[in-house]
Design a protein around this motif. Structure first.
Motif, PDB file in Angstrom:
ATOM      1  N   MET A   1       0.846  -1.166   0.000  1.00 49.80           N
ATOM      2  CA  MET A   1       0.000   0.000   0.000  1.00 49.80           C
ATOM      3  C   MET A   1       0.897   1.237   0.000  1.00 49.80           C
ATOM      4  N   ILE A   2       0.534   2.234  -0.789  1.00 51.93           N
ATOM      5  CA  ILE A   2       1.318   3.461  -0.823  1.00 51.93           C
ATOM      6  C   ILE A   2       0.510   4.609  -0.238  1.00 51.93           C
ATOM      7  N   THR A   3       1.211   5.640   0.162  1.00 49.08           N
ATOM      8  CA  THR A   3       0.546   6.789   0.770  1.00 49.08           C
ATOM      9  C   THR A   3       0.105   7.773  -0.303  1.00 49.08           C
ATOM     10  N   GLN A   4      -0.746   8.703   0.107  1.00 52.37           N
ATOM     11  CA  GLN A   4      -1.174   9.759  -0.808  1.00 52.37           C
ATOM     12  C   GLN A   4       0.015  10.573  -1.291  1.00 52.37           C
ATOM     13  N   ALA A   5       0.937  10.887  -0.412  1.00 52.38           N
ATOM     14  CA  ALA A   5       2.116  11.672  -0.787  1.00 52.38           C
ATOM     15  C   ALA A   5       2.958  10.920  -1.817  1.00 52.38           C
ATOM     16  N   GLU A   6       3.124   9.620  -1.611  1.00 52.58           N
ATOM     17  CA  GLU A   6       3.890   8.821  -2.573  1.00 52.58           C
ATOM     18  C   GLU A   6       3.184   8.798  -3.925  1.00 52.58           C
ATOM     19  N   LEU A   7       1.874   8.667  -3.913  1.00 50.12           N
ATOM     20  CA  LEU A   7       1.131   8.650  -5.171  1.00 50.12           C
ATOM     21  C   LEU A   7       1.251   9.981  -5.891  1.00 50.12           C
ATOM     22  N   ARG A   8       1.148  11.072  -5.168  1.00 47.66           N
ATOM     23  CA  ARG A   8       1.296  12.397  -5.795  1.00 47.66           C
ATOM     24  C   ARG A   8       2.657  12.518  -6.484  1.00 47.66           C
ATOM     25  N   ALA A   9       3.691  12.034  -5.845  1.00 48.67           N
ATOM     26  CA  ALA A   9       5.035  12.122  -6.418  1.00 48.67           C
ATOM     27  C   ALA A   9       5.171  11.249  -7.666  1.00 48.67           C
ATOM     28  N   LEU A  10       4.443  10.149  -7.706  1.00 48.41           N
ATOM     29  CA  LEU A  10       4.519   9.220  -8.835  1.00 48.41           C
ATOM     30  C   LEU A  10       3.638   9.622 -10.012  1.00 48.41           C
ATOM     31  N   MET A  11       2.655  10.471  -9.788  1.00 42.99           N
ATOM     32  CA  MET A  11       1.614  10.750 -10.777  1.00 42.99           C
ATOM     33  C   MET A  11       2.102  10.982 -12.201  1.00 42.99           C
ATOM     34  N   PRO A  12       3.142  11.734 -12.424  1.00 45.18           N
ATOM     35  CA  PRO A  12       3.518  11.947 -13.831  1.00 45.18           C
ATOM     36  C   PRO A  12       4.047  10.686 -14.527  1.00 45.18           C
ATOM     37  N   HIS A  13       4.361   9.667 -13.740  1.00 45.25           N
ATOM     38  CA  HIS A  13       5.063   8.516 -14.299  1.00 45.25           C
ATOM     39  C   HIS A  13       4.303   7.197 -14.193  1.00 45.25           C
ATOM     40  N   VAL A  14       3.065   7.242 -13.759  1.00 45.24           N
ATOM     41  CA  VAL A  14       2.299   6.016 -13.563  1.00 45.24           C
ATOM     42  C   VAL A  14       0.906   6.147 -14.175  1.00 45.24           C
ATOM     43  N   LEU A  15       0.288   5.005 -14.395  1.00 48.89           N
ATOM     44  CA  LEU A  15      -1.116   4.953 -14.794  1.00 48.89           C
ATOM     45  C   LEU A  15      -1.916   4.657 -13.538  1.00 48.89           C
ATOM     46  N   VAL A  16      -2.819   5.565 -13.171  1.00 50.43           N
ATOM     47  CA  VAL A  16      -3.672   5.364 -12.012  1.00 50.43           C
ATOM     48  C   VAL A  16      -4.989   4.771 -12.506  1.00 50.43           C
ATOM     49  N   VAL A  17      -5.346   3.616 -11.956  1.00 57.45           N
ATOM     50  CA  VAL A  17      -6.587   2.942 -12.328  1.00 57.45           C
ATOM     51  C   VAL A  17      -7.504   2.941 -11.110  1.00 57.45           C
ATOM     52  N   ASP A  18      -8.627   3.627 -11.238  1.00 58.97           N
ATOM     53  CA  ASP A  18      -9.619   3.720 -10.167  1.00 58.97           C
ATOM     54  C   ASP A  18     -10.600   2.566 -10.361  1.00 58.97           C
ATOM     55  N   VAL A  19     -10.695   1.693  -9.373  1.00 57.57           N
ATOM     56  CA  VAL A  19     -11.494   0.471  -9.518  1.00 57.57           C
ATOM     57  C   VAL A  19     -12.822   0.535  -8.762  1.00 57.57           C
ATOM     58  N   ARG A  20     -13.228   1.721  -8.354  1.00 61.44           N
ATOM     59  CA  ARG A  20     -14.486   1.874  -7.627  1.00 61.44           C
ATOM     60  C   ARG A  20     -15.676   1.852  -8.582  1.00 61.44           C
ATOM     61  N   SER A  21     -16.873   1.880  -8.025  1.00 58.27           N
ATOM     62  CA  SER A  21     -18.093   1.888  -8.831  1.00 58.27           C
ATOM     63  C   SER A  21     -18.212   3.200  -9.592  1.00 58.27           C
ATOM     64  N   GLY A  22     -19.072   3.212 -10.588  1.00 65.62           N
ATOM     65  CA  GLY A  22     -19.304   4.428 -11.361  1.00 65.62           C
ATOM     66  C   GLY A  22     -19.802   5.574 -10.510  1.00 65.62           C
ATOM     67  N   GLU A  23     -20.670   5.274  -9.558  1.00 68.70           N
ATOM     68  CA  GLU A  23     -21.206   6.306  -8.677  1.00 68.70           C
ATOM     69  C   GLU A  23     -20.098   6.916  -7.815  1.00 68.70           C
ATOM     70  N   GLU A  24     -19.242   6.067  -7.280  1.00 65.28           N
ATOM     71  CA  GLU A  24     -18.136   6.565  -6.457  1.00 65.28           C
ATOM     72  C   GLU A  24     -17.189   7.425  -7.298  1.00 65.28           C
ATOM     73  N   PHE A  25     -16.914   6.969  -8.516  1.00 64.89           N
ATOM     74  CA  PHE A  25     -16.012   7.704  -9.398  1.00 64.89           C
ATOM     75  C   PHE A  25     -16.597   9.064  -9.756  1.00 64.89           C
ATOM     76  N   GLN A  26     -17.892   9.118 -10.071  1.00 64.62           N
ATOM     77  CA  GLN A  26     -18.533  10.378 -10.424  1.00 64.62           C
ATOM     78  C   GLN A  26     -18.513  11.360  -9.259  1.00 64.62           C
ATOM     79  N   GLU A  27     -18.657  10.836  -8.049  1.00 60.07           N
ATOM     80  CA  GLU A  27     -18.681  11.683  -6.862  1.00 60.07           C
ATOM     81  C   GLU A  27     -17.358  12.425  -6.688  1.00 60.07           C
ATOM     82  N   ARG A  28     -16.260  11.703  -6.834  1.00 59.54           N
ATOM     83  CA  ARG A  28     -14.931  12.290  -6.745  1.00 59.54           C
ATOM     84  C   ARG A  28     -13.917  11.282  -7.241  1.00 59.54           C
ATOM     85  N   HIS A  29     -12.816  11.790  -7.795  1.00 57.23           N
ATOM     86  CA  HIS A  29     -11.776  10.889  -8.287  1.00 57.23           C
ATOM     87  C   HIS A  29     -10.461  11.638  -8.452  1.00 57.23           C
ATOM     88  N   ILE A  30      -9.431  10.873  -8.635  1.00 58.01           N
ATOM     89  CA  ILE A  30      -8.103  11.434  -8.864  1.00 58.01           C
ATOM     90  C   ILE A  30      -8.054  11.967 -10.290  1.00 58.01           C
TER      91      ILE A  30
END
Length: 88
Positions: A1-30
């Motif tokens: 598991m990685i932290t939010q800070a680690e993910l922010r630092a990786l963002m330009p170099h990774v593919l982020v895949v959000d696996v939540r439901s459509g409703e959850e994704f519409q509510e908010r997402h990265i």
């Protein structure tokens, strides 16, 4: 598991895949996350560029993102399990 800070630092170099439901994704997402609900991962593997690092996110305890990570094979590097940082 990685932290939010680690993910922010990786963002330009990774593919982020959000696996939540459509409703959850519409509510908010990265920003720029690819939305593929966990139940659709096996059928949509061809949409994933496995030559770059992939981070799966779910927004709660990391269970769904860890499950998704186990379904994605052939990835250059894969991290499953983060609560991400979600925006509306």
């Amino acid at each position: 598991m990685i932290t939010q800070a680690e993910l922010r630092a990786l963002m330009p170099h990774v593919l982020v895949v959000d696996v939540r439901s459509g409703e959850e994704f519409q509510e908010r997402h990265i920003p720029n996350a690819l939305h593929i609900p966990l139940s659709e991962i096996p059928q949509r593997l061809s949409e994933l560029n496995v030559t770059i690092p992939i981070v799966t996110v779910c927004g709660k305890g990391g269970g769904r993102s860890m499950d998704a990570a186990s379904l994605i094979t052939g990835a250059d590097w894969l991290e499953g399990g983060t609560d991400g940082f979600f925006v509306q």
